[in-house]
Write an enzyme that holds these catalytic residues in place. Structure first.
Site, PDB file in Angstrom:
ATOM      1  N   ASP A 122       0.577  -1.164  -0.131  1.00 55.60           N
ATOM      2  CA  ASP A 122       0.309  -0.101  -0.210  1.00 55.60           C
ATOM      3  C   ASP A 122       1.079   1.102   0.001  1.00 55.60           C
ATOM      4  O   ASP A 122       0.350   2.463   0.119  1.00 55.60           O
ATOM      5  CB  ASP A 122      -1.312  -0.235   1.075  1.00 55.60           C
ATOM      6  CG  ASP A 122      -0.141  -0.130   2.797  1.00 55.60           C
ATOM      7  OD1 ASP A 122       0.865  -0.373   2.667  1.00 55.60           O
ATOM      8  OD2 ASP A 122      -0.654  -0.100   3.591  1.00 55.60           O
TER       9      ASP A 122
ATOM     10  N   GLU B 179      13.987  -3.844   9.381  1.00 57.83           N
ATOM     11  CA  GLU B 179      15.455  -3.554   8.769  1.00 57.83           C
ATOM     12  C   GLU B 179      16.715  -2.916   9.163  1.00 57.83           C
ATOM     13  O   GLU B 179      17.905  -3.361   7.971  1.00 57.83           O
ATOM     14  CB  GLU B 179      14.742  -1.552   8.782  1.00 57.83           C
ATOM     15  CG  GLU B 179      13.693  -1.421   7.777  1.00 57.83           C
ATOM     16  CD  GLU B 179      12.237  -1.802   8.744  1.00 57.83           C
ATOM     17  OE1 GLU B 179      12.496  -2.144   9.838  1.00 57.83           O
ATOM     18  OE2 GLU B 179      11.578  -1.585   8.395  1.00 57.83           O
TER      19      GLU B 179
END
Ligand SMILES: *[C@@H]1O[C@H](CO)[C@@H](O)[C@H](O)[C@H]1NC(C)=O
Length: 286
Positions: free
Chosen positions: A148, A233
């Site tokens: 998205d 990450e």
């Protein structure tokens, strides 16, 4: 009579010359339609996108896939969080005309873990390593893409410049207008993040991409469910790079080419409670 014959010859010769000149002159334009310049070499971008069933899924995937249709040499690895592959995603991929790999793996969430996409991204990395081992041209870039987010085509141009790991700003994320690496003399000197700034790499998944051959050099590199939220990450980047070694892209991290947009959870009326229920729509794929 001989005079007329000579004149005819001149006319015929003149016309032949004219036709030849015409053909010669128009040749480059003529050729262009059939043989184009050989395109400059572009390393493949492997976009890795975990996805899951929800009402806005098709809308989000439609928007993303239609961006990706404009990206050259792109290979989409899409991984459903499900026991089996759904027809919705399968048909959307087929109709897109994109080069894709469709995988699925169901998350069995541990009680305390909120991390999403761990099993799905790891499944994609396993597939990618197998794929790269089989093909001749292993050059490429791996980019982890939410289904998205909003992507400018410019972010794909940037990541093809990567030698090892490239970074750039991400718009509207972590409670900020923009989260970005700070650059001094062409090197990353820090990050502006305010959410968990103590993370080794306080950046969003959309803010970096990794040279695909590194995943063959470090096959143990993967995401982990054991780390606290916001550390995925850092978890993957720690295998490949340091803050100083990262390559600042998007004009030394001064441009925003990707936004961490979120699709609002839609509120749908409970039709069973309505006095006059609407026409059934269960047969329509939304
Ligand atoms: C990735 O690394 C390989 C091996 O060092 C190199 O040949 C390639 O040019 C690098 N970049 C890309 C985009 O593949």
């Amino acid at each position: 009579m001989p005079f007329v014959n000579i004149k005819k010859h001149y006319i015929a010769f003149g016309m032949l010359l004219f036709v030849l000149l015409f053909l010669f002159n128009s040749k480059p334009a003529f050729q262009c339609q059939f043989s184009q310049e050989p395109p400059a070499y572009l390393p493949t971008i492997y976009g890795i996108t975990p996805t899951y069933s929800r009402l806005a899924q098709k809308a989000d995937l439609t928007r993303l896939s239609q961006t990706l249709m404009l990206v050259k040499n792109f290979h989409w690895i899409i991984i459903e969080d499900s026991e089996t592959k759904t027809k919705l995603v399968e048909n959307l991929l087929k109709e897109s005309g994109l080069k894709y790999t469709h995988l699925n793996v169901k998350t069995h969430k541990a009680k305390h873990s909120t991390a999403s996409g761990v099993e799905q991204r790891n499944a994609a990395l396993d597939w990618l390593k197998g794929h790269l081992n089989q093909i001749e041209d292993k050059k490429g870039v791996v980019y982890f893409m939410d289904d998205d987010n909003t992507y400018s085509l410019k972010v794909f141009d940037e990541m093809r410049k990567i030698k090892r790991v490239g970074v750039w700003p991400v718009g509207i994320v972590g409670g900020m207008r923009v989260e970005m690496p700070l650059v001094t003399d062409g090197k990353i000197s820090g990050f502006n993040a305010v959410w968990k700034p103590f993370r080794p790499f306080p950046i969003d998944m959309a803010g970096f991409a990794i040279n695909s051959t590194l995943f063959l050099d470090y096959p143990e590199a993967k995401f982990s469910r054991k780390v606290q939220s916001g550390f995925q990450e850092s978890e993957i980047l720690k295998y490949f790079t340091t803050k100083e070694a990262m390559e600042p892209l998007a004009e030394f991290c001064t441009k925003v080419y990707v936004w961490h947009t979120r699709t609002q959870h839609p509120s749908i009326l409970n039709v069973k409670k309505l006095k006059h229920p609407p026409v059934p729509d269960d047969h329509i794929e939304v």
